[in-house]
Scaffold this active site. Structure first.
Site, mmCIF file in Angstrom:
data_model
loop_
_atom_site.group_PDB
_atom_site.id
_atom_site.type_symbol
_atom_site.label_atom_id
_atom_site.label_comp_id
_atom_site.label_asym_id
_atom_site.label_seq_id
_atom_site.Cartn_x
_atom_site.Cartn_y
_atom_site.Cartn_z
ATOM 1 N N ILE A 261 -16.408 22.060 -15.955
ATOM 2 C CA ILE A 261 -15.161 21.318 -16.082
ATOM 3 C C ILE A 261 -14.025 22.230 -16.534
ATOM 4 C CG2 ILE A 261 -14.019 19.419 -17.288
ATOM 5 C CD1 ILE A 261 -16.788 18.150 -17.616
ATOM 6 N N GLY B 122 -11.395 30.677 -24.134
ATOM 7 C CA GLY B 122 -11.737 31.906 -24.817
ATOM 8 C C GLY B 122 -13.049 31.840 -25.576
ATOM 9 N N ASP C 149 -7.346 21.275 -34.940
ATOM 10 C CA ASP C 149 -6.722 21.759 -33.700
ATOM 11 C C ASP C 149 -6.140 20.608 -32.883
ATOM 12 O OD1 ASP C 149 -5.852 23.690 -31.926
ATOM 13 O OD2 ASP C 149 -7.734 23.781 -30.813
#
Length: 475
Positions: A20, A24, A141
């Site tokens: 998908i 990194g 995040d």
């Protein structure tokens, strides 16, 4: 990154179907859970970092915490394991709920949202965070790329690599520059207030179509014509330099939910500019946060409630009416299902269980290109030094962090020249890369690129494969 391929089974249970996304730190795959017979998303960490014992332990601990979260706006974490890949390397992986939709970053490529839609989306993000914060879990995040828009409402992605509130993380999870709070950038441990700051940035970006301006690492909430003053005030409070001055995520969910419902119904549910025109599968219904999570908190100069409404937009309230819940959901459904410029349905079938690490979006600086990894040690040393210097020039690693990494690099260079224990020195350098010190910063993508350049120094010329290759409870 890896030898992952369709047809590969992880622990003879999770059958990989198709990739998908890739970033990194990880690859995300659509997979079949062959035991329970359901589709899932599997996020596989890069073996170059997954073989590090500290990272494996931290990922396992935090995955356990995330797996305990149950909320309509949070993507579920189902399982965790550690698998030895066919090409070598130990890869921790997370098994997560597969969600259909497209993310907010993709939607914002088409321009800003109406204020009611922006408030409704941010309210559901805050509601999911309130449940996590109540359980002691911090996301770390929050950004548009980690907010999935589905026909049933918002789903927060990437709780599988969340942090534990107040727990030192050694800098292993730094978040995405531009959405990190100033105290987090300065090296502070994760706190719920950092997530609230990120929601403030996300809300501002949804209103203007791009990340808000910042000064000395502190974002400024924009004043947008037509946006209610109460929305501007709560957004500004989210971006306060002092974390103690920011609202709680629960209060924020209540305020933004009230504001979204206070908008005229026709304007709230009106279609907005579409995202990319692609087919989308049906989503699941999403309801607002439980009343117990919406704690009240006083706020100065509350905005008067609309005529006929008993609610005060500047306080957290109980959400009880079905009609009110449907209004908030209708706003998100309109965003997902609105027609594209060619008249086709909007939306995208996208991952969801987790975003693939720190992934650049259109509003962030372009990532430093990944260098072609040399296979010889001399070439790897030269490439490492060049990339480190370029990262300092680009501001993606601060000078203090670069200095300590450079010192370890010198030790490795000496070991190569003198025929000493090269593998040990490379392992020490890799460990230095993966552990930031307080008040130092290394961009996550640069960290991973540098770590990959050390592969020629391993005993077998590949990633470290030490450690147990069986996941918890797998036997």
């Amino acid at each position: 990154m890896s030898t992952l391929a369709p047809g590969l089974r992880l622990h003879d249970r999770f059958l990989l179907v198709g990739r998908i996304g890739v970033g990194g730190m990880a690859e995300v795959w659509r997979a079949d859970d062959t035991v329970l017979g359901r589709p899932v998303a599997v996020k596989v960490l890069d073996p170059s970092i997954g073989s590090d014992t500290t990272i494996r332990m931290a990922t396992h601990r935090e995955a356990r915490a995330a797996a305990g979260l149950t909320h309509p706006n949070i993507t579920r974490v189902y399982d965790y394991g550690e698998a030895a890949l066919p090409g070598g390397g130990l890869a921790p992986y997370l098994v997560m709920e597969l969600v259909e939709g497209h993310d907010l970053a993709e939607r914002l490529d088409a321009g800003p949202l109406p204020w009611a839609a922006a408030a409704a989306i941010a309210a559901q993000v805050a509601a999911g965070l309130a449940a996590a914060h109540a359980a002691g879990v911090v996301h770390c995040d929050i950004k548009p790329g980690n907010v999935m828009l589905t026909p049933g409402g918002v789903k927060i992605l990437d709780f599988g690599i969340a942090g534990l509130a107040g727990t030192p993380d050694g800098g292993l999870r730094y978040g995405t520059v531009g959405y990190c709070s100033p105290e987090r950038l300065a090296g502070a441990d994760p706190t719920p207030a950092g997530d609230v700051y990120a929601v403030g940035v996300l809300l501002a970006e949804a209103l203007v179509g791009q990340r808000p301006e910042s000064s000395r690492g502190l974002a400024r909430f924009p004043v947008v014509p037509g946006v209610p003053p109460a929305l501007t005030r709560i957004g500004t409070a989210c971006l306060a330099a002092d974390p103690s001055q920011r609202p709680t995520s629960a209060d924020l969910a209540g305020v933004l939910g009230d504001l979204a419902r206070s908008a005229p119904h026709a304007a709230a549910a009106a279609p907005v500019s579409p995202g990319p025109a692609r087919p989308m599968s049906p989503g699941r219904a999403v309801v607002p946060a439980p009343t117990s999570l919406l704690r009240s908190k006083p706020s100065a100069e509350p905005e008067p409630a609309p005529s006929g409404s008993p609610r005060n937009p500047m306080r957290a309230v109980a959400i009880g009416g079905v009609a009110a819940a449907l209004v908030v959901i209708a706003i998100v459904v309109a965003i997902v299902a609105s027609p594209g410029s060619d008249g086709t349905p909007g939306g995208q079938v996208a991952q969801a269980g987790a975003s693939p690490g720190v992934v650049a979006d259109p509003t962030t600086d372009p990532p430093t290109p990944t260098p072609t990894a040399p296979t010889d040690q001399a070439g790897a040393l030269a490439a490492f030094e060049a990339l480190l210097a370029q990262a300092v020039d680009d501001g993606k690693i601060d000078e203090k962090a670069a200095e300590r990494i450079s010192n370890r690099l010198d030790d490795l260079r000496d070991a190569v020249a003198e025929g000493e224990d090269v593998e040990r020195e490379a392992r020490d350098l890799r460990g230095e890369l993966l552990r930031d010190r307080n008040r130092e910063h290394v961009d996550e993508e640069i960290r991973l690129q540098l770590a990959r350049l050390l592969i020629p120094f391993n005993a077998n010329g590949d990633s470290d494969t030490s450690g147990d290759n069986s996941g918890p409870g797998r036997g």
